[in-house]
Scaffold this active site. Structure first.
Site, short mmCIF file in Angstrom:
data_model
loop_
_atom_site.label_atom_id
_atom_site.label_comp_id
_atom_site.label_asym_id
_atom_site.label_seq_id
_atom_site.Cartn_x
_atom_site.Cartn_y
_atom_site.Cartn_z
N LEU A 144 0.81 -1.23 0.00
CA LEU A 144 0.00 0.00 0.00
C LEU A 144 0.83 1.27 0.00
O LEU A 144 0.44 2.29 -0.55
CB LEU A 144 -0.92 0.02 1.23
CG LEU A 144 -2.05 -0.99 1.26
CD1 LEU A 144 -2.79 -0.91 2.58
CD2 LEU A 144 -3.02 -0.74 0.10
N GLY A 145 1.97 1.21 0.64
CA GLY A 145 2.78 2.43 0.71
C GLY A 145 3.97 2.20 1.61
O GLY A 145 4.06 1.20 2.33
N ASP A 344 4.04 15.32 12.87
CA ASP A 344 4.42 15.08 11.47
C ASP A 344 3.18 15.21 10.60
O ASP A 344 2.80 14.29 9.87
CB ASP A 344 5.03 13.67 11.35
CG ASP A 344 5.74 13.46 10.02
OD1 ASP A 344 5.99 14.47 9.32
OD2 ASP A 344 6.05 12.31 9.68
N1 LIG Z 1 -3.94 2.08 7.54
C1 LIG Z 1 -3.55 2.31 6.29
N2 LIG Z 1 -4.35 2.03 5.25
C2 LIG Z 1 -3.94 2.25 3.98
N3 LIG Z 1 -2.73 2.75 3.66
C3 LIG Z 1 -1.89 3.05 4.66
C4 LIG Z 1 -2.24 2.86 6.01
N4 LIG Z 1 -1.20 3.26 6.79
C5 LIG Z 1 -0.27 3.69 5.96
N5 LIG Z 1 -0.65 3.58 4.67
C6 LIG Z 1 0.13 3.94 3.47
O1 LIG Z 1 1.49 3.65 3.73
C7 LIG Z 1 2.29 4.84 3.59
C8 LIG Z 1 3.43 4.80 4.58
O2 LIG Z 1 2.93 4.70 5.89
P1 LIG Z 1 3.56 5.58 7.08
O3 LIG Z 1 3.51 7.01 6.73
O4 LIG Z 1 2.86 5.19 8.33
O5 LIG Z 1 5.04 5.04 7.04
P2 LIG Z 1 6.32 5.71 7.72
O6 LIG Z 1 7.51 4.92 7.34
O7 LIG Z 1 6.05 5.87 9.18
O8 LIG Z 1 6.32 7.13 7.01
P3 LIG Z 1 7.28 8.38 7.35
O9 LIG Z 1 8.48 8.26 6.45
O10 LIG Z 1 6.41 9.54 7.02
O11 LIG Z 1 7.62 8.28 8.80
C9 LIG Z 1 1.29 5.98 3.82
O12 LIG Z 1 1.71 7.17 3.21
C10 LIG Z 1 0.05 5.42 3.17
O13 LIG Z 1 0.10 5.60 1.78
#
Ligand SMILES: Nc1ncnc2c1ncn2[C@@H]1O[C@H](COP(=O)(O)OP(=O)(O)OP(=O)(O)O)[C@@H](O)[C@H]1O
Length: 640
Positions: A144-145, A344
Site C-alpha cells: 500500500l505504501g 508530522d
Molecule cells: N492504515 C492504512 N491504510 C492504507 N494505507 C496506509 C495505512 N497506513 C499507511 N498507509 C500507506 O502507507 C504509507 C506509509 O505509511 P507511514 O507514513 O505510516 O510510514 P512511515 O515509514 O512511518 O512514514 P514516514 O516516512 O512519514 O515516517 C502511507 O503514506 C500510506 O500511503
C-alpha cells in the site's frame, strides 16, 4: 404481600416515603409521583452502604388496586425529606438516602454529550474486536505504501473471507444491514477493500545485531501513541524503562484505528528485496545478524487513500472540504485534550476512508512515529541532536524559531494545530503554502494566499486564525472544530439566520464571557440550548435516514455533540458574527442601551423562534440532498 422478607426497617422507610408524599425519581426516563392517598406500598431492598449513606433499590411498587409496578431502575429518595425524621436517624438504622440527581443528567448539554459519547449507535468505535497477535494469523495482500520507517500492506485474517469481523463496516445498524446485504462492489478498489479490510505496517528493524524484543518496543513503541491498549503492553513488561509514555486513552473516529500490535519474526514478502533491502537481514549483514530476526507489526484498519492523493484525484468541493477540515480539527482537539502531539502533520499522514467516489471521506490522522506522548508539551532542547519531529515544512513557527541551549525548551502545544492550517489549505486548494511557497519560520500572515470566495466565511477565518504566528493569538483546536461543526448545520437556509432565530446575536456572543447568572444569562443559555437541540434533532433524524446526511458527517456530529461545552461554543459562535474589534473592546463600549436591545431581542426572538421551531420539523423531513455538479461544486437540491 408480605413485607417481612424485606425487613421491618425497609417497610418503615417505605411508609415514611409515602407519608411525606415524596416524589420517587426513577433514574430514567420517568418521574414517578407516589402519594399517600394512592395507598401504594413501595418495596425497597437495601442495595448497600457507601460510607455513611445507605442506598435502596426499588424492587416493587404495589398500588391499592393490587397492580404491581416494576421499576426499570434504581430510585433515589430525597435526602431532605427524610433528614427531618428524628426517629429514623436516632436509631441510626437508616441514613437518609443520597438524593441528588447525578450531575450527568443535570444539564441539557450533558445529556446530549452522554447520548452521543456512550452509544454505539452513533459511535461505531464503541464496538471492539480482538485481533490475534501472531504474524501467521494474517494473510498479506498488495503493497500500500512505504515511508522511511515502515512498509504497509493490505491484509486479512488468515482463513477468513474478507470483512467478517466488521472492521470498518457500517456506521450504525442501518448501514450495517445495508453493508451485509452484499451489494455488489462498484469498483476494483471497493472489492479489494472488502477482501482485505486491514493494513499491516511492517516496521523496518535496522538493528540487525540486536536480539530480543525490548529494543524494538523502545525504538518503535512511539507508533503506538494512537493505540489505547499500548499501556497493557507496557504492563506486560515491554517498553523497557520508558515509563513516561502516555498513549491516547481511547479510540477516536478521526485518529487512525490500530487494532493490535506485536513483535514477531520478520516476514520476507516477495517485493521486500526490491523495496527495502536495507531493512532485511540479507547476506550483506551476515556477520551481525541474529538467529531469528524480528520486527514490530502494527495492525490497522485499512484506509482508502492519503489526503495528498485524494486532493489530486477528486474534484474540489467546498462542503466536503469543510467536513474534512472539521474532522481534522476534531482529531487535533482530541490530541490536545490528551496532551499528545503527532508532530508530522503532512498530507501523506492523513488517511481517508470512503466507499463511493463521491462520498464525503472519513478522515484520520495516522503515523504517530514522531509523536510526543509524555504527558507534557515541553521538550528540553539542550543541543541540536534533539529530535523535534517531522520535517521543516510541517513545523510550526515557534518550533523553527527555537534555538538549542542550556535550559531551553520547545513547546509543542499548538504545533499540530498550526500544521492543520496548512493542511486546510491543501484540502481547500490542493496546495499547502508551506511545502514550497512560504517558509514557516519567516512568513508574513498577510501574504498567505487568499482562499476562494466560495469557501464559507467561517472556514476562511478559522484557517487564518490557525496560521497565526503568535501562539497566543492562534485559535484553540476545540474552538476551530466547534465553529466548523456549527457551520455545517443544514436545516433552514443558513446557519447565521438559524442562530438569530434562536435568539443568538452578535451582542450575545460578545456578552457571553460575562453571562453567568441573572435573566440575561438564562435567556442566552436558553438560546444556545435551542441551537444545540436543533442540531441534535437533525443528527438523530439523519442517523435514522442515512441518505440525508453522509456517514462521515454523522460521525462528525456525534463526535462534536459528545464533547459539548458551553463556554467553548459561545467562543466559536463569535465566528458567525465577525467583528473588527476584540471582544473586550466591545464589552467596554457597551452601554445600558445595547444591553436593553439584547434583552428585547431575546423577548422577540424567543417568541419568533417558538414559531419557527414549530415549522422547522417539516423541514427536517424534506430532505436536502447534497450533490456535486460536474465541476465538483456543491449543490443543495431540495427534494419535492
Ligand atoms: N492504515 C492504512 N491504510 C492504507 N494505507 C496506509 C495505512 N497506513 C499507511 N498507509 C500507506 O502507507 C504509507 C506509509 O505509511 P507511514 O507514513 O505510516 O510510514 P512511515 O515509514 O512511518 O512514514 P514516514 O516516512 O512519514 O515516517 C502511507 O503514506 C500510506 O500511503
Amino acid at each position: 404481600m408480605s413485607m417481612k422478607r424485606f425487613g421491618k426497617a425497609a417497610y418503615r422507610i417505605a411508609n415514611e416515603v409515602l407519608a411525606r408524599n415524596t416524589i420517587i425519581r426513577l433514574w430514567w426516563p420517568r418521574i414517578f409521583p407516589i402519594s399517600h392517598n394512592l395507598g401504594a406500598h413501595v418495596v425497597l431492598r437495601n442495595a448497600g452502604n457507601a460510607g455513611r449513606q445507605t442506598t435502596f433499590r426499588l424492587t416493587k411498587l404495589i398500588a391499592r388496586n393490587g397492580r404491581i409496578f416494576r421499576p426499570f431502575s434504581s430510585i433515589l429518595i430525597e435526602k431532605n425529606r427524610l433528614a427531618n425524621n428524628k426517629n429514623l436517624l436516632k436509631h441510626r438504622k437508616f441514613h437518609p438516602v443520597f438524593a441528588k440527581r447525578p450531575a450527568k443528567y443535570a444539564d441539557f448539554l450533558a445529556r446530549i454529550r452522554k447520548l452521543f459519547g456512550e452509544n454505539a449507535r452513533y459511535n461505531e468505535d464503541l464496538r471492539a474486536a480482538e485481533m490475534p497477535r501472531r504474524i501467521d494469523e494474517y494473510e498479506f495482500g498488495e503493497f500500500l505504501g512505504q515511508g522511511c520507517n515502515a512498509a504497509v500492506y493490505e491484509a486479512k485474517l488468515a482463513g477468513e473471507n474478507g470483512n467478517s469481523r466488521g472492521i470498518g463496516g457500517g456506521f450504525n445498524e442501518v448501514t450495517e444491514i445495508l453493508r451485509k446485504n452484499s451489494r455488489r462492489p462498484s469498483s476494483d478498489m471497493e472489492f479489494r477493500m472488502n477482501k482485505y479490510p486491514l493494513a499491516i505496517k511492517l516496521m523496518f528493524n535496522y538493528d540487525h545485531d540486536k536480539s530480543g524484543e525490548n529494543h524494538l518496543w523502545e525504538t518503535m513503541g512511539n507508533e503506538l501513541a494512537a493505540y489505547p491498549k499500548a499501556l497493557q503492553l507496557i504492563k506486560n513488561g515491554h517498553f523497557g524503562t520508558s515509563t513516561n509514555f502516555q498513549p491516547l486513552p481511547k479510540k477516536h473516529p478521526n485518529i487512525v484505528r490500530i487494532t493490535t500490535a506485536f513483535i514477531d519474526t520478520l516476514k520476507i514478502l516477495p517485493d521486500a528485496v526490491e523495496r527495502y533491502p536495507d531493512a532485511l537481514h540479507t547476506a550483506r549483514w551476515y556477520e551481525a545478524i541474529t538467529a531469528t530476526p524480528k520486527t514490530m507489526y502494527i495492525v490497522m484498519r485499512r484506509y482508502r487513500q492519503t489526503l495528498h492523493d485524494y486532493v489530486w484525484t477528486h474534484h474540489r468541493n467546498y462542503w466536503t472540504g469543510r467536513v474534512m477540515m472539521a474532522q481534522l480539527m476534531e482529531a487535533c482537539t482530541y490530541l490536545h485534550e490528551n496532551c499528545v502531539a503527532q508532530r508530522d502533520m503532512k498530507s501523506d499522514n492523513i488517511l481517508l476512508h470512503y466507499d463511493y467516489e463521491d462520498e464525503i471521506p472519513q478522515l484520520v490522522i495516522a503515523d504517530f512515529g514522531c509523536a510526543l506522548a509524555t504527558g507534557s508539551w515541553l521538550v528540553d532542547y539542550p543541543h541540536e541532536d534533539i529530535y523535534l519531529g517531522g520535517n521543516r515544512r510541517t513545523r510550526a513557527p515557534e518550533i523553527l524559531a527555537a534555538r538549542p541551549g542550556p535550559r531551553q525548551q520547545v513547546d509543542f502545544e499548538l504545533a499540530d494545530t498550526w500544521a492543520a492550517g496548512g493542511l486546510s489549505y491543501e484540502i481547500l486548494t490542493r496546495t499547502n503554502p508551506f511545502y514550497k511557497q512560504f517558509d514557516a519560520e519567516t512568513y508574513n500572515e498577510q501574504e498567505l494566499p487568499i482562499l476562494p470566495k466560495r469557501v464559507h466565511f467561517v472556514a476562511r477565518q478559522v484557517v487564518e486564525d490557525l496560521l497565526k504566528r503568535e501562539k497566543k493569538q492562534r485559535i484553540r483546536p476545540n474552538i476551530a472544530a466547534n465553529a466548523l461543526n456549527l457551520s455545517l448545520f443544514r436545516m433552514g437556509e443558513d446557519v447565521k439566520s438559524m442562530l438569530e432565530k434562536c435568539g443568538i446575536s452578535k451582542l450575545s456572543t460578545i456578552l457571553a464571557p460575562s453571562r453567568k447568572e441573572g435573566k440575561i444569562g438564562a435567556k442566552m443559555e436558553e438560546g444556545l440550548d435551542k441551537v444545540i437541540g436543533l442540531i441534535t434533532a437533525e443528527t438523530i433524524v439523519g442517523n435514522l435516514a442515512p441518505h440525508l446526511i453522509t456517514r462521515a458527517e454523522r460521525q462528525l456530529r456525534a463526535t462534536f455533540l459528545s464533547r459539548l461545552n458551553r463556554d467553548d461554543i459561545w467562543k466559536s459562535l463569535q465566528y458567525f458574527f465577525p467583528t473588527e474589534n476584540t471582544v473586550n473592546n466591545h464589552l467596554d463600549s457597551m452601554d445600558s442601551g445595547s444591553i436593553a436591545t439584547l434583552v428585547s431581542s431575546f423577548a422577540t426572538s424567543s417568541a419568533e423562534s417558538q414559531e419557527n421551531l414549530k415549522i422547522e420539523p417539516k423541514k427536517i423531513f424534506k430532505p436536502q440532498v447534497i450533490r456535486t455538479d460536474s465541476t465538483g461544486i456543491l449543490q443543495r437540491i431540495r427534494s419535492k
